[in-house]
Scaffold this motif. Structure first.
Motif, PDB file in Angstrom:
ATOM      1  N   HIS A 102      79.189  57.227  19.561  1.00  0.00           N
ATOM      2  CA  HIS A 102      78.182  57.227  18.494  1.00  0.00           C
ATOM      3  C   HIS A 102      77.308  56.007  18.683  1.00  0.00           C
ATOM      4  N   LYS A 103      76.183  55.989  17.980  1.00  0.00           N
ATOM      5  CA  LYS A 103      75.377  54.772  17.982  1.00  0.00           C
ATOM      6  C   LYS A 103      76.234  53.651  17.388  1.00  0.00           C
ATOM      7  N   SER A 104      76.057  52.441  17.878  1.00  0.00           N
ATOM      8  CA  SER A 104      76.943  51.348  17.466  1.00  0.00           C
ATOM      9  C   SER A 104      76.590  50.870  16.047  1.00  0.00           C
ATOM     10  N   LEU A 106      75.454  48.283  15.230  1.00  0.00           N
ATOM     11  CA  LEU A 106      74.224  47.475  15.232  1.00  0.00           C
ATOM     12  C   LEU A 106      73.023  48.291  14.749  1.00  0.00           C
ATOM     13  N   TYR A 107      73.156  49.637  14.798  1.00  0.00           N
ATOM     14  CA  TYR A 107      72.062  50.472  14.307  1.00  0.00           C
ATOM     15  C   TYR A 107      72.002  50.493  12.780  1.00  0.00           C
ATOM     16  N   ASP A 108      73.042  49.883  12.121  1.00  0.00           N
ATOM     17  CA  ASP A 108      73.028  49.880  10.651  1.00  0.00           C
ATOM     18  C   ASP A 108      71.773  49.204  10.107  1.00  0.00           C
ATOM     19  N   GLY A 117      67.617  59.478   9.823  1.00  0.00           N
ATOM     20  CA  GLY A 117      66.709  60.362  10.564  1.00  0.00           C
ATOM     21  C   GLY A 117      67.235  60.631  11.961  1.00  0.00           C
ATOM     22  N   LEU A 118      66.390  61.246  12.783  1.00  0.00           N
ATOM     23  CA  LEU A 118      66.826  61.693  14.113  1.00  0.00           C
ATOM     24  C   LEU A 118      67.404  60.565  14.972  1.00  0.00           C
ATOM     25  N   LEU A 119      66.841  59.378  14.861  1.00  0.00           N
ATOM     26  CA  LEU A 119      67.280  58.271  15.716  1.00  0.00           C
ATOM     27  C   LEU A 119      68.662  57.749  15.325  1.00  0.00           C
ATOM     28  N   SER A 125      74.494  66.865  11.823  1.00  0.00           N
ATOM     29  CA  SER A 125      73.189  66.662  11.166  1.00  0.00           C
ATOM     30  C   SER A 125      72.154  66.223  12.198  1.00  0.00           C
ATOM     31  N   TRP A 126      72.578  65.435  13.222  1.00  0.00           N
ATOM     32  CA  TRP A 126      71.647  65.076  14.291  1.00  0.00           C
ATOM     33  C   TRP A 126      71.207  66.328  15.054  1.00  0.00           C
ATOM     34  N   LEU A 127      72.197  67.166  15.430  1.00  0.00           N
ATOM     35  CA  LEU A 127      71.882  68.339  16.265  1.00  0.00           C
ATOM     36  C   LEU A 127      70.907  69.264  15.541  1.00  0.00           C
ATOM     37  N   GLN A 129      68.717  68.499  13.244  1.00  0.00           N
ATOM     38  CA  GLN A 129      67.383  67.900  13.177  1.00  0.00           C
ATOM     39  C   GLN A 129      66.711  67.885  14.555  1.00  0.00           C
ATOM     40  N   ARG A 130      67.511  67.663  15.582  1.00  0.00           N
ATOM     41  CA  ARG A 130      66.942  67.627  16.940  1.00  0.00           C
ATOM     42  C   ARG A 130      66.387  69.005  17.304  1.00  0.00           C
ATOM     43  N   ARG A 131      67.173  70.062  16.991  1.00  0.00           N
ATOM     44  CA  ARG A 131      66.709  71.429  17.292  1.00  0.00           C
ATOM     45  C   ARG A 131      65.445  71.755  16.523  1.00  0.00           C
ATOM     46  N   GLU A 294      55.278  52.399  17.855  1.00  0.00           N
ATOM     47  CA  GLU A 294      55.532  51.009  18.270  1.00  0.00           C
ATOM     48  C   GLU A 294      55.805  50.900  19.782  1.00  0.00           C
ATOM     49  N   THR A 295      56.743  51.746  20.254  1.00  0.00           N
ATOM     50  CA  THR A 295      57.157  51.653  21.662  1.00  0.00           C
ATOM     51  C   THR A 295      55.983  51.923  22.611  1.00  0.00           C
ATOM     52  N   THR A 296      55.224  52.973  22.320  1.00  0.00           N
ATOM     53  CA  THR A 296      54.126  53.320  23.224  1.00  0.00           C
ATOM     54  C   THR A 296      53.063  52.228  23.219  1.00  0.00           C
ATOM     55  N   SER A 359      72.939  50.461  22.241  1.00  0.00           N
ATOM     56  CA  SER A 359      74.394  50.316  22.326  1.00  0.00           C
ATOM     57  C   SER A 359      75.098  51.503  21.673  1.00  0.00           C
ATOM     58  N   ARG A 360      76.349  51.664  22.059  1.00  0.00           N
ATOM     59  CA  ARG A 360      77.168  52.765  21.556  1.00  0.00           C
ATOM     60  C   ARG A 360      78.525  52.238  21.120  1.00  0.00           C
ATOM     61  N   ARG A 361      79.233  53.047  20.312  1.00  0.00           N
ATOM     62  CA  ARG A 361      80.601  52.717  19.913  1.00  0.00           C
ATOM     63  C   ARG A 361      81.511  53.852  20.372  1.00  0.00           C
ATOM     64  N   PRO A 424      71.844  63.639  25.875  1.00  0.00           N
ATOM     65  CA  PRO A 424      71.383  64.353  24.678  1.00  0.00           C
ATOM     66  C   PRO A 424      70.648  63.461  23.679  1.00  0.00           C
ATOM     67  N   ARG A 425      70.977  62.163  23.630  1.00  0.00           N
ATOM     68  CA  ARG A 425      70.289  61.281  22.687  1.00  0.00           C
ATOM     69  C   ARG A 425      69.098  60.577  23.331  1.00  0.00           C
ATOM     70  N   GLY A 426      68.660  61.073  24.469  1.00  0.00           N
ATOM     71  CA  GLY A 426      67.480  60.488  25.110  1.00  0.00           C
ATOM     72  C   GLY A 426      66.246  60.706  24.243  1.00  0.00           C
ATOM     73  N   CYS A 427      65.220  59.946  24.528  1.00  0.00           N
ATOM     74  CA  CYS A 427      64.006  59.972  23.701  1.00  0.00           C
ATOM     75  C   CYS A 427      63.391  61.364  23.644  1.00  0.00           C
ATOM     76  N   ILE A 428      63.143  61.836  22.435  1.00  0.00           N
ATOM     77  CA  ILE A 428      62.515  63.150  22.264  1.00  0.00           C
ATOM     78  C   ILE A 428      61.016  63.068  22.591  1.00  0.00           C
TER      79      ILE A 428
HETATM   80  C1  HEM Z   1      57.044  54.304  25.749  1.00  0.00           C
HETATM   81  C2  HEM Z   1      57.395  54.883  24.638  1.00  0.00           C
HETATM   82  C3  HEM Z   1      58.828  55.115  24.192  1.00  0.00           C
HETATM   83  C4  HEM Z   1      59.978  54.493  24.589  1.00  0.00           C
HETATM   84  C5  HEM Z   1      60.142  53.365  25.593  1.00  0.00           C
HETATM   85  C6  HEM Z   1      61.063  55.106  23.848  1.00  0.00           C
HETATM   86  C7  HEM Z   1      62.404  54.788  24.000  1.00  0.00           C
HETATM   87  C8  HEM Z   1      63.442  55.465  23.390  1.00  0.00           C
HETATM   88  C9  HEM Z   1      64.836  55.237  23.665  1.00  0.00           C
HETATM   89  C10 HEM Z   1      65.400  54.239  24.649  1.00  0.00           C
HETATM   90  C11 HEM Z   1      65.550  56.079  22.880  1.00  0.00           C
HETATM   91  C12 HEM Z   1      67.059  56.228  22.844  1.00  0.00           C
HETATM   92  C13 HEM Z   1      67.685  55.216  21.918  1.00  0.00           C
HETATM   93  C14 HEM Z   1      69.199  55.272  21.961  1.00  0.00           C
HETATM   94  O1  HEM Z   1      69.783  55.905  22.826  1.00  0.00           O
HETATM   95  O2  HEM Z   1      69.816  54.648  21.095  1.00  0.00           O
HETATM   96  C15 HEM Z   1      64.601  56.832  22.087  1.00  0.00           C
HETATM   97  C16 HEM Z   1      64.933  57.770  21.146  1.00  0.00           C
HETATM   98  C17 HEM Z   1      64.013  58.379  20.332  1.00  0.00           C
HETATM   99  N1  HEM Z   1      62.640  58.308  20.419  1.00  0.00           N
HETATM  100 FE1  HEM Z   1      61.609  57.263  21.774  1.00  0.00          FE
HETATM  101  N2  HEM Z   1      60.540  56.054  23.012  1.00  0.00           N
HETATM  102  C18 HEM Z   1      59.187  56.098  23.199  1.00  0.00           C
HETATM  103  C19 HEM Z   1      58.287  56.932  22.574  1.00  0.00           C
HETATM  104  C20 HEM Z   1      58.599  57.799  21.557  1.00  0.00           C
HETATM  105  C21 HEM Z   1      57.663  58.654  20.877  1.00  0.00           C
HETATM  106  C22 HEM Z   1      56.179  58.770  21.223  1.00  0.00           C
HETATM  107  C23 HEM Z   1      58.370  59.313  19.908  1.00  0.00           C
HETATM  108  C24 HEM Z   1      57.887  60.327  18.911  1.00  0.00           C
HETATM  109  C25 HEM Z   1      56.714  60.895  18.922  1.00  0.00           C
HETATM  110  C26 HEM Z   1      59.744  58.866  19.982  1.00  0.00           C
HETATM  111  C27 HEM Z   1      60.767  59.273  19.156  1.00  0.00           C
HETATM  112  C28 HEM Z   1      62.102  59.043  19.402  1.00  0.00           C
HETATM  113  C29 HEM Z   1      63.173  59.635  18.613  1.00  0.00           C
HETATM  114  C30 HEM Z   1      63.003  60.506  17.383  1.00  0.00           C
HETATM  115  C31 HEM Z   1      64.374  59.231  19.206  1.00  0.00           C
HETATM  116  C32 HEM Z   1      65.785  59.625  18.791  1.00  0.00           C
HETATM  117  C33 HEM Z   1      66.151  60.885  19.555  1.00  0.00           C
HETATM  118  C34 HEM Z   1      67.543  61.400  19.266  1.00  0.00           C
HETATM  119  O3  HEM Z   1      68.465  60.601  19.058  1.00  0.00           O
HETATM  120  O4  HEM Z   1      67.695  62.616  19.290  1.00  0.00           O
HETATM  121  N3  HEM Z   1      59.844  57.955  21.003  1.00  0.00           N
HETATM  122  N4  HEM Z   1      63.320  56.436  22.429  1.00  0.00           N
END
Ligand code: HEM
Length: 488
Positions: A102-104, A106-108, A117-119, A125-127, A129-131, A294-296, A359-361, A424-428
């Motif tokens: 599971h997420k560790s 630290l995600y608290d 939410g999905l993250l 409940s994750w599955l 929402q992901r679908r 934020e990430t993008t 991180s994961r637990r 499966p928990r890779g970025c959507i």
């Molecule tokens: C350069 C841009 C991005 C980076 C570097 C990034 C990185 C990541 C990483 C590393 C995770 C996995 C976190 C974990 O395993 O704990 C993640 C999950 C996620 N990201 Fe991104 N992300 C980016 C862009 C986006 C965008 C554009 C969206 C939405 C439009 C998004 C939505 C999500 C969501 C909802 C999750 C959780 C997915 C799940 O657990 O099913 N991310 N992202």
């Protein structure tokens, strides 16, 4: 700006890093035949390396991997964990045995803001929402969103058209943040923040900073009515106000859009037929709003930081954009042909992964790399470290987009590049982010060259994401007109 650190040369702004724990303090394996934990830094009694992680997590993890290798025992206060940078072990945790993790905890701190939410959710409940959310990210949907991405960029560039002749400077980070925010709201929620953009711009940095700063804090520290906590709660309430307004506006208008918000609003529980509660909707919308911009924006900011330091690579991008798009309007059809520009962004995500660590637990005992991962212990997966392992990435500090040429990509083990996590928990949103970043870079490149103001001390600040601190000041210069038509 090259710096020596721990016997390695850093081309980036890591020159401020210094070592803080004594590498000879090693916690060794507890039994020689079946080690419980791999070796690792001992740190302080009881606290372990917690103080180091609190003050400089990236340096602590980097040092640990440099000193002890692919598997390192990390003791941090109440947590025991393993820092893992071997791709096959990363694959095991994120993919092959993902059910055991599971997420560790630290995600608290992230849960304080994003809720469930999905993250941050788990299991069924994750599955569900992901679908539910997945169709919003299909390739056809991305193609349909490309135009909105370019339209938002055009609006920014029109403003830049007014700024450039005055010789004013911009903060690249703030510009990219505002742009990606407008794009996520337009594409996922078919909304325009209008005046409320100011609220998001003001509150998100407070929330983001607090998540980053309290990552290693106890629940008590985060619930006491201290000024920093109060500021955070106020900011969160304001941000929630914006999100509830987006939801209420859509409910009232009964508009049918082909976007994520419509998918969430029309979702029904298979057994009860009930829709999502406002609280669930709030959690999903806040998650997408924040995870989706934020990430993008940071990926783009670091890309411009690197381009400004590598004029030859910058020229390569200008040439490719000219060849593929010419003076036309960037569109989804161009994305697959911007191969060099894609490599530049990929290399920027390697050196400065916005999601620099996760991180994961372990839910039950597991074994990786010959070491036992006991139930309840943590596994640290740190892209910033993995992307700098010299075995995987020779001369890791060198900015070299050609690392992502197909022949090099196929030679590398999977999971040696994890800016988007994996399994499966890779970025959507990974495809969304790449399409968005490519279109933005293309549209900017057609019109402007971004030149960094000289002598800035820019450092990677590891909050929940990796920010260039204190920002990136730059001047804008119009690209010389091209008479070349697209040929690519
Ligand atoms: C350069 C841009 C991005 C980076 C570097 C990034 C990185 C990541 C990483 C590393 C995770 C996995 C976190 C974990 O395993 O704990 C993640 C999950 C996620 N990201 Fe991104 N992300 C980016 C862009 C986006 C965008 C554009 C969206 C939405 C439009 C998004 C939505 C999500 C969501 C909802 C999750 C959780 C997915 C799940 O657990 O099913 N991310 N992202």
């Amino acid at each position: 700006m090259t710096a020596e650190f721990n016997g390695r040369s850093f081309a980036g702004p890591l020159s401020s890093l210094k070592r803080t724990y004594n590498p000879s303090d090693v916690i060794g394996p507890t039994r020689s035949d079946s080690p419980r934990f791999p070796p690792g830094p001992r740190g302080y009694p009881i606290l372990g390396v917690l103080p180091h992680l609190r003050s400089d997590p990236i340096r602590t993890f980097l040092n640990a991997a440099d000193q002890y290798g692919e598997y390192v025992h990390i003791k941090a206060g109440p947590y025991h964990g393993c820092l893992v940078s071997d791709p096959s072990a990363i694959r095991h945790v994120l993919q092959d045995n993902a059910r055991n993790y599971h997420k560790s905890p630290l995600y608290d701190r992230l849960r304080d803001s994003l809720g469930n939410g999905l993250l941050t959710s788990e299991d069924s409940s994750w599955l569900r929402q992901r679908r539910l959310a997945q169709p919003a990210f299909h390739r056809q949907r991305l193609a349909a969103m490309a135009d909105a991405m370019v339209a938002c960029t055009d609006q920014m560039l029109e403003r830049w058209d007014r700024i450039a002749p005055r010789g004013d400077t911009i903060d690249v980070v703030a510009e990219m943040m505002a742009l990606t925010q407008a794009i996520i709201v337009r594409t996922m929620f078919s909304a325009d923040l209008g005046a409320t953009a100011e609220i998001v711009n003001r509150t998100w940095p407070i929330i983001n900073r607090r998540i980053g700063e309290t990552f290693w804090s106890t629940k008590l520290e985060t619930t006491l009515p201290l000024p920093a906590n109060r500021r955070f709660w106020r900011a969160l309430r304001e941000l929630e106000g914006v999100v509830y307004r987006i939801i209420a506006d859509r409910r009232q208008s009964r508009r049918e859009e082909e976007d994520l918000l419509s998918m969430l609003l029309s979702a029904r529980d298979e057994e009860t037929g009930a829709g999502m509660t406002d609280r669930q909707l709030r959690d999903e919308v806040v998650t997408m709003l924040l995870a989706g911009h934020e990430t993008t924006s940071l990926a783009l900011s670091w890309t411009y930081y690197l381009l400004s330091r590598h004029p030859g690579v910058e020229r390569g991008v200008v040439d490719e954009v000219g060849r593929v798009i010419g003076n036309g309007r960037p569109a989804f059809a161009h994305v697959d042909r911007l191969t060099f520009t894609r490599r530049v962004i990929e290399e920027s995500l390697r050196l400065y992964p916005p999601a620099w660590g996760f991180s994961r637990r372990a839910l039950s005992d597991d074994e990786i790399g010959g070491y036992v991962i006991p139930k309840g212990s943590l596994v640290f997966l740190i892209p910033f470290v993995v992307h700098r392992r010299p075995k995987l990435w020779p001369e890791p500090e060198r900015f070299d987009p050609d690392r992502f040429a197909p022949e090099h990509e196929t030679a590398r083990p999977r999971f040696s590049y994890i800016p988007f996590g994996g399994g499966p928990r890779g970025c959507i949103g990974n495809q969304f982010a790449m399409v968005e970043a490519l279109l933005i870079v293309a549209a900017i490149t057609q019109r402007f060259r971004i030149e960094l103001v000289p002598d800035q001390d820019i450092r990677p600040e590891p909050l929940i994401t990796l920010r260039p601190a204190p920002g990136i000041r730059a001047s804008l210069h119009r690209q010389p007109p091209r008479d070349v038509r697209a040929t690519g």
